[in-house]
Scaffold this motif. Structure first.
Motif, short mmCIF file in Angstrom:
data_model
loop_
_atom_site.label_atom_id
_atom_site.label_comp_id
_atom_site.label_asym_id
_atom_site.label_seq_id
_atom_site.Cartn_x
_atom_site.Cartn_y
_atom_site.Cartn_z
N LYS A 174 1.08 12.82 -11.49
CA LYS A 174 1.66 11.75 -10.68
C LYS A 174 2.78 12.25 -9.77
O LYS A 174 2.96 11.75 -8.65
CB LYS A 174 2.17 10.63 -11.59
CG LYS A 174 2.58 9.37 -10.86
CD LYS A 174 2.92 8.26 -11.85
CE LYS A 174 3.28 6.97 -11.11
NZ LYS A 174 3.59 5.87 -12.08
N GLU A 181 4.34 13.14 -0.23
CA GLU A 181 5.11 12.39 0.77
C GLU A 181 6.20 13.27 1.40
O GLU A 181 6.46 13.17 2.60
CB GLU A 181 5.74 11.16 0.13
CG GLU A 181 4.74 10.08 -0.26
CD GLU A 181 4.06 9.42 0.94
OE1 GLU A 181 4.45 9.68 2.09
OE2 GLU A 181 3.12 8.63 0.71
N ASP A 211 -6.07 4.44 -5.89
CA ASP A 211 -5.11 3.33 -5.85
C ASP A 211 -3.99 3.63 -4.86
O ASP A 211 -3.57 2.74 -4.09
CB ASP A 211 -4.54 3.11 -7.25
CG ASP A 211 -3.58 1.93 -7.31
OD1 ASP A 211 -4.01 0.80 -6.99
OD2 ASP A 211 -2.39 2.14 -7.63
N TYR A 212 -3.51 4.87 -4.84
CA TYR A 212 -2.40 5.23 -3.96
C TYR A 212 -2.83 5.15 -2.49
O TYR A 212 -2.07 4.65 -1.65
CB TYR A 212 -1.92 6.65 -4.28
CG TYR A 212 -0.62 7.00 -3.60
CD1 TYR A 212 0.60 6.62 -4.16
CD2 TYR A 212 -0.59 7.69 -2.39
CE1 TYR A 212 1.80 6.92 -3.55
CE2 TYR A 212 0.60 8.00 -1.76
CZ TYR A 212 1.80 7.61 -2.34
OH TYR A 212 2.98 7.90 -1.71
N MET A 214 -5.17 3.29 -1.21
CA MET A 214 -5.35 1.88 -0.85
C MET A 214 -4.01 1.22 -0.55
O MET A 214 -3.92 0.34 0.32
CB MET A 214 -6.10 1.14 -1.97
CG MET A 214 -7.54 1.59 -2.12
SD MET A 214 -8.42 0.76 -3.46
CE MET A 214 -8.56 -0.89 -2.81
N GLN A 215 -2.96 1.66 -1.23
CA GLN A 215 -1.63 1.12 -0.96
C GLN A 215 -0.93 1.83 0.20
O GLN A 215 -0.01 1.27 0.80
CB GLN A 215 -0.77 1.24 -2.23
CG GLN A 215 -1.25 0.40 -3.40
CD GLN A 215 -0.34 0.54 -4.60
OE1 GLN A 215 0.87 0.47 -4.50
NE2 GLN A 215 -0.94 0.75 -5.77
N ASN A 216 -1.40 3.05 0.49
CA ASN A 216 -0.78 3.86 1.55
C ASN A 216 -1.89 4.44 2.43
O ASN A 216 -2.23 5.62 2.34
CB ASN A 216 0.05 5.00 0.94
CG ASN A 216 1.15 4.49 0.02
OD1 ASN A 216 2.26 4.21 0.46
ND2 ASN A 216 0.84 4.38 -1.27
N PRO A 217 -2.47 3.61 3.29
CA PRO A 217 -3.69 3.99 4.02
C PRO A 217 -3.52 5.07 5.08
O PRO A 217 -4.51 5.45 5.72
CB PRO A 217 -4.14 2.66 4.65
CG PRO A 217 -2.92 1.82 4.70
CD PRO A 217 -2.10 2.20 3.51
#
Length: 232
Positions: A174, A181, A211-212, A214-217
Motif C-alpha cells: 500500500k 504520487e 480501487d485506487y 477508480m478514485q484517482n482516474p
C-alpha cells in the motif's frame, strides 16, 4: 640444460599470455565504458506486455548490470554485468533490425552504460527505440519512448522526469501508492501514469490498484500481460 631453457620459455609464454589477456580485458572494459560494447544478457522478439505499447511486436535487448537491488526483481541474473558477454553494438543492431522496427532496451539498468552509440546505430536503421529504466543514472541516448519506472532504493536522476513519456510504478504494498504520487508530482504534464501490480503479489494488490485508479482516474492500470500469455 635443454629442459631448463624449455621451462624458462614456458614461463615466459605464460607470463606473456597473461599480460596480453589483461591488455585485451582492459581494452574491452574501455569499449564498454564508452558504450561501444555492452554486456548483453539476452535479446528476443516478442510482444510488449506492459504500459502504453502493450500488444505491440517488439525486439527486446536486455543489457546486464544493475545496482538498484529491488528485492522482488524477476531478472536478478541481470544484476552482475560481468556474467554477460561484452557485445559490439553493431552486432546488436544487426540482429535487432532483422526482426522489428520497434526496439526495446531494458535491463538490468541500461542507463548504467552510455546508450549513445547503440541508439545512434539503431536510428541509422530508422528504427523506433524505447527504453525501460529506473532512471537511476543520467539519461543518455536518443529515444522515441521513455518508460520511467522509479525505485525507492535509488531514485531517478532529475532530468529524466521532464522527458519521460510514461511513469510506471510497481506496487508491492500500500505504501507504494504514496511513492507513486510523489513520483507523479515530478514528471512532465504529458507523461502517462501507470500503476502495475508486482507479479508475485498480484492477487493481493490488484484489487487495491483498481480501487485506487477508480478514485484517482489520472492513473491507469498496467498489467504484465506477457506473463498471462506465457511469452517472454
Amino acid at each position: 640444460m635443454h629442459r631448463i631453457e624449455l621451462a624458462g620459455w614456458n614461463l615466459k609464454f605464460v607470463l606473456c599470455t597473461t599480460y596480453l589477456c589483461a591488455m585485451v580485458k582492459e581494452d574491452v572494459l574501455t569499449l564498454v565504458d564508452k558504450g561501444v560494447m555492452l554486456p548483453l544478457m539476452e535479446e528476443f522478439y516478442t510482444i510488449q506486455g506492459e504500459g502504453f505499447h502493450k500488444g505491440t511486436a517488439a525486439y527486446f535487448v536486455r543489457i546486464g548490470g544493475c545496482d538498484v537491488g529491488c528485492h522482488w526483481c524477476d531478472v536478478k541474473e541481470s544484476w552482475n554485468a560481468e556474467t554477460h558477454p561484452p557485445t559490439a553494438v553493431e552486432n546488436i543492431v544487426e540482429n535487432a533490425a532483422k526482426y522489428s522496427d520497434t526496439i526495446v532496451i531494458t535491463g538490468g539498468e541500461p542507463l548504467t552504460w552510455d546508450m549513445g552509440p547503440l541508439t545512434s546505430a539503431l536510428k541509422a536503421k530508422n528504427l523506433k527505440i524505447h527504453i525501460e529504466t529506473s532512471g537511476a543514472y543520467a539519461l543518455t541516448g536518443i529515444w522515441d519512448w521513455i518508460c520511467l519506472s522509479p525505485k525507492k532504493n535509488k531514485l531517478p536522476e532529475g532530468k529524466i522526469y521532464d522527458k519521460a513519456h510514461e511513469l510506471k510504478v510497481i506496487v508491492y504494498n500500500k505504501h507504494d501508492l504514496i511513492f507513486a504520487e510523489e513520483q507523479a508530482a515530478k514528471v512532465n504534464g504529458d507523461c502517462i501514469l501507470y500503476l502495475q501490480p508486482e507479479w508475485s503479489v498480484r492477487d493481493k494488490v490488484t484489487p487495491l490498484i483498481v480501487d485506487y485508479v477508480m478514485q484517482n482516474p489520472k492513473w491507469k492500470v498496467s498489467l504484465q500481460t506477457h506473463k498471462y500469455l506465457n511469452i517472454p
